[in-house]
Write a protein that holds these residues in place. Structure first.
Motif, short mmCIF file in Angstrom:
data_model
loop_
_atom_site.label_atom_id
_atom_site.label_comp_id
_atom_site.label_asym_id
_atom_site.label_seq_id
_atom_site.Cartn_x
_atom_site.Cartn_y
_atom_site.Cartn_z
N UNK A 556 0.65 -1.13 0.28
CA UNK A 556 0.28 0.51 0.23
C UNK A 556 0.62 1.41 0.12
N UNK A 557 2.12 1.48 0.63
CA UNK A 557 2.44 2.57 -0.05
C UNK A 557 3.68 2.98 -0.17
N UNK A 558 4.56 1.35 -1.19
CA UNK A 558 5.42 2.14 -2.13
C UNK A 558 4.65 2.89 -3.64
N UNK A 559 5.69 3.65 -4.06
CA UNK A 559 5.49 4.22 -4.54
C UNK A 559 6.46 4.17 -5.84
N UNK A 560 5.82 4.62 -7.24
CA UNK A 560 6.93 4.66 -8.26
C UNK A 560 8.21 5.39 -9.20
#
Length: 778
Positions: A556-560
């Protein structure tokens, strides 16, 4: 009767601080081919049974070569060789036929290379499509760019990145390019409807090509200046406005390149009229033409699995692989991209009834970047539509490429391409790493090395993940925890892959080494040694609620589009902490199963950052409890980032004291300071002004110049994560020069400070003057 050729010259020229002996300078430059030459070469190409190319491609070849008559001879049949005197090269699965000739420098475009498939690139490679005619493969491909600007930027990036890695400029100035470049014709097409154009691209020898441009630019030119020179010479004044015209683009470009050569010929002839030619004549003579072999024919071997539109590109890639594995090896990750994509393409062509070929084509498109992340919902929708995000792309790729039957075939084909005898799951993970990180490679380049090492150590390929499963799309990964704990293997494996990929990509799960044992949390410590895939396997066990929550929150936290605060210290080049933008940073939090939202907090209620120690411990809580305690204290998360100083903010002033209206948005800091009114014109040239007034102007210029340098450093730091991995944000030689300049400025400032203090000491520190004697009137 024969005509004597002018005798080549050899001269000594100054190249920087060195004197270079330039050999075999021809006193004349070759002339351009004519329309009649185009007609002759096209007719010879049509008549050769072993070649097929569009007429426009033959025209591009003729315009590029300096000996069209020799090309006609090579294409013509002989009693012993019905296919002519073409160079024949047998590669894996095909036979290539090429013309060997000399080619004009500004008719050769740099093409994409397999090594760029793993590098951090700001401008994406074009899509590559094969060319066929009546079911036969053609010796060329189509490159599909978004628009003309995409083409220009890609050419600039390739030249710039190549010269940032290596240059043969001195050698080429000495004796020109001596080894042939591998080239072939290409149709350049544009997604925006701009007219297609035909030209020649270089597939091997791009360093030689870029180095020739470096020679032409001169010793003092940096990589950016060389790239600009090459791009302008290749594409002339072609701009977005010309692209909008849509008509006659190809002819305008041909005319522009011819005019550029004519200007260079005039410059060369003028210098050759004198006694002894100088450096400029040597630069032009040694780079005007380059030896090349141009592929013009391709024939697939019997039993070849590939379709006609893939045979030529695969054959060229096979040639490049043989060169760069045996003689000039690519980086390991580049080889891995080449192996996995070629292996998948081979399987697609086998038309195996066990899987849908169209589905595999979609997987291939996703893997090589032909299918954008945003199109994921349309391509892989089905009954449940996945979000169009980079992380979900990784989930679907891993799921597709680890289906048991396909996985074994992929490993077999990869072994055949690499020439190995066996391939473990760790070896297969090594192949996957560089295609999984494609969408976020540029934004997370500071931790790419550690992430790929983690894939080399197994990545997310646990025994459970490689059993075959179907992704379960969701907009909140925590919704998959309950089904996973109740026996839904698809939900559990989706969590394992999504959370595992996120943790690996952001350096929260690495291939830990012995020195990590017992180290502090914030220093990358772990409670015990374990392979990466074993940690993922432990986190995703059905009964491990702590591990499943860790995976879900990570996904949920991951950002690219950047790196989290947990991942790597974000320090500027001068050690000053700054954030790359005013956007709220993202942070991974430690899990607390007793908290309502499952996020651990310290005594003040501030969320606690997650460390690799916590990730590894969550994979085996019992084992972690027996290990050494974590040598750290909870680190609270700051409420907001420290904003970066911008040269043109929306309000207020920058650190230079310049108001928004005075500096155009996007202006170079130094240009903004000295050319847009931020610094008043110094009165140094006004000899009528008193020295104090001129000194005041220069003091302000000095102060604002130093502040501008500070802002430039901040901007460089902000751009560093986005600049290509193969291109340093500032080249070392420029850093050395800047360092020397800054040390000199610092020394002069310190000397001025000392002299000022000595000359203007406070009155109480000065010796008392003798009082004057009183005079008494007589």
């Amino acid at each position: 009767m024969t005509t004597d050729r002018p005798t080549p010259l050899s001269i000594d020229v100054a190249w920087g601080a060195d004197t270079i002996r330039v050999t075999n300078i021809s006193p004349i430059l070759p002339v351009d081919s004519t329309d009649s030459h185009v007609t002759e070469v096209t007719a010879a190409g049509r008549a050769n049974s072993s070649t097929w190319l569009p007429d426009a491609a033959w025209g591009a070849i003729t315009r590029a070569t300096t000996g069209p008559a020799a090309t006609v001879v090579q294409l013509g049949p002989t009693p012993d060789e019905p296919s002519g005197l073409l160079m024949v090269e047998n590669v894996e699965g095909a036979t290539l036929r090429s013309v060997v000739t000399r080619v004009l420098l500004n008719e050769l475009f740099p093409g994409p290379q397999p090594r760029t498939g793993m590098e951090v690139s700001e401008v994406p490679d074009p899509q590559v499509l094969g060319l066929t005619h009546e079911g036969r493969p053609g010796a060329g491909v189509q490159y599909l760019y978004e628009n003309l600007t995409h083409l220009r930027n890609h050419v600039w990036q390739t030249i710039h990145a190549t010269l940032s890695l290596n240059t043969y400029a001195t050698s080429i100035l000495t004796r020109s390019v001596t080894r042939s470049l591998i080239t072939h014709p290409v149709e350049i097409a544009f997604e925006d409807g701009t007219e297609a154009i035909h030209l020649l691209v270089v597939r091997d020898g791009i360093t030689r090509l870029a180095s020739a441009w470096a020679v032409l630019a001169g010793h003092g030119a940096d990589a950016a200046e060389v790239a600009t020179l090459a791009t302008d010479a290749l594409l002339g004044g072609a701009s977005i406005a010309e692209a909008e015209a849509k008509a006659d683009l190809g002819q305008r470009l041909v005319t522009g390149r011819a005019q550029w050569r004519q200007e260079l010929r005039q410059e060369f002839d003028d210098e050759m009229k004198g006694g002894t030619p100088g450096l400029r004549a040597a630069q032009i003579a040694q780079t005007f033409v380059i030896p090349a072999q141009i592929a013009v024919g391709i024939e697939g071997h019997e039993g070849r699995a590939l379709s006609p539109d893939d045979i030529f590109d695969d054959a060229i890639r096979s040639v490049l692989a043989s060169v760069h594995v045996e003689f000039e090896p690519w980086a390991e990750a580049a080889q891995n991209v080449e192996v996995i994509t070629r292996a998948l393409k081979r399987i697609i062509q086998q038309d195996d009834p066990r899987w849908n070929t169209a589905d595999l084509q979609a997987v291939y498109g996703l893997a090589v970047g032909r299918i954008p992340v945003a199109e994921l919902p349309q391509v892989f929708g089905g009954d449940s539509v996945p979000p169009g995000t980079a992380l979900w792309r990784a989930v679907y790729l891993v799921s597709a490429l680890t289906q048991p039957d396909l996985l074994e075939l992929l490993k077999d084909q990869a072994k055949a391409i690499k020439g190995g005898q066996r391939m473990s799951m760790k070896g297969f993970g090594e192949l996957l790493g560089p295609i999984i990180d494609l969408p976020w490679r540029a934004k997370k380049k500071l931790v790419t090395k550690q992430a790929r090492n983690a894939w080399n150590n197994g990545g997310v390929l646990s025994n459970d993940v490689t059993q075959g499963w179907t992704p379960q799309p969701t907009d909140d990964f925590t919704k998959l925890i309950a089904p996973a704990m109740n026996g839904d293997d698809d939900a559990r494996r989706t969590l394992a892959v999504a959370g595992g990929v996120a943790l690996i990509a952001d350096k929260l799960l690495t291939r830990n080494v012995g020195s990590s044992l017992g180290a502090k949390k914030e220093k990358g410590g772990v409670p015990f040694r374990s392979d990466v895939h074993k940690v993922v396997e432990g986190l995703s066990r059905q009964e491990n609620e702590l591990g499943l929550w860790t995976l879900a929150l990570a996904a949920n936290t991951f950002r690219s589009d950047g790196l989290p605060q947990n991942s790597v210290p974000r320090q500027s080049l001068t050690g000053k902490e700054s954030a790359a933008s005013t956007e709220q940073p993202y942070v991974y939090f430690k899990v607390d199963l007793d908290a309502p939202d499952r996020i651990a907090r310290d005594g003040d209620g501030v969320p606690v950052q997650l460390y690799e120690w916590d990730v590894v411990a969550a994979s085996a809580p019992d084992r972690a409890a027996q290990a050494a305690p974590a040598l750290t204290v909870p680190v609270p998360v700051p409420a907001a980032p420290s904003p970066y100083v911008e040269m043109a903010p929306t309000g207020g002033t920058s650190s230079t004291g310049i108001s928004p209206g005075e500096v155009p948005v996007g202006a170079d800091p130094v240009t903004a300071l000295f050319h847009y009114g931020a610094v008043p014109a110094p009165l140094a040239d006004d000899t009528q002004a008193p020295p104090s007034q001129r000194a005041a102007a220069h003091r302000k210029a000095l102060h604002l110049g130093v502040q501008g340098a500070r802002d430039s450093l901040d901007h460089l730091h902000a751009l560093e994560p986005e600049v290509g991995d193969h291109t340093p944000i500032v080249p070392v030689d420029q850093l050395d020069e800047l360092h020397k300049l800054l040390v000199g400025i610092l020394t002069d400032v310190e000397n001025l400070r000392r002299r000022t203090m000595e000359n203007h000491a406070p009155a109480e520190d000065a010796p008392e003057a003798e009082e004057p004697k009183a005079t008494v009137p007589v």
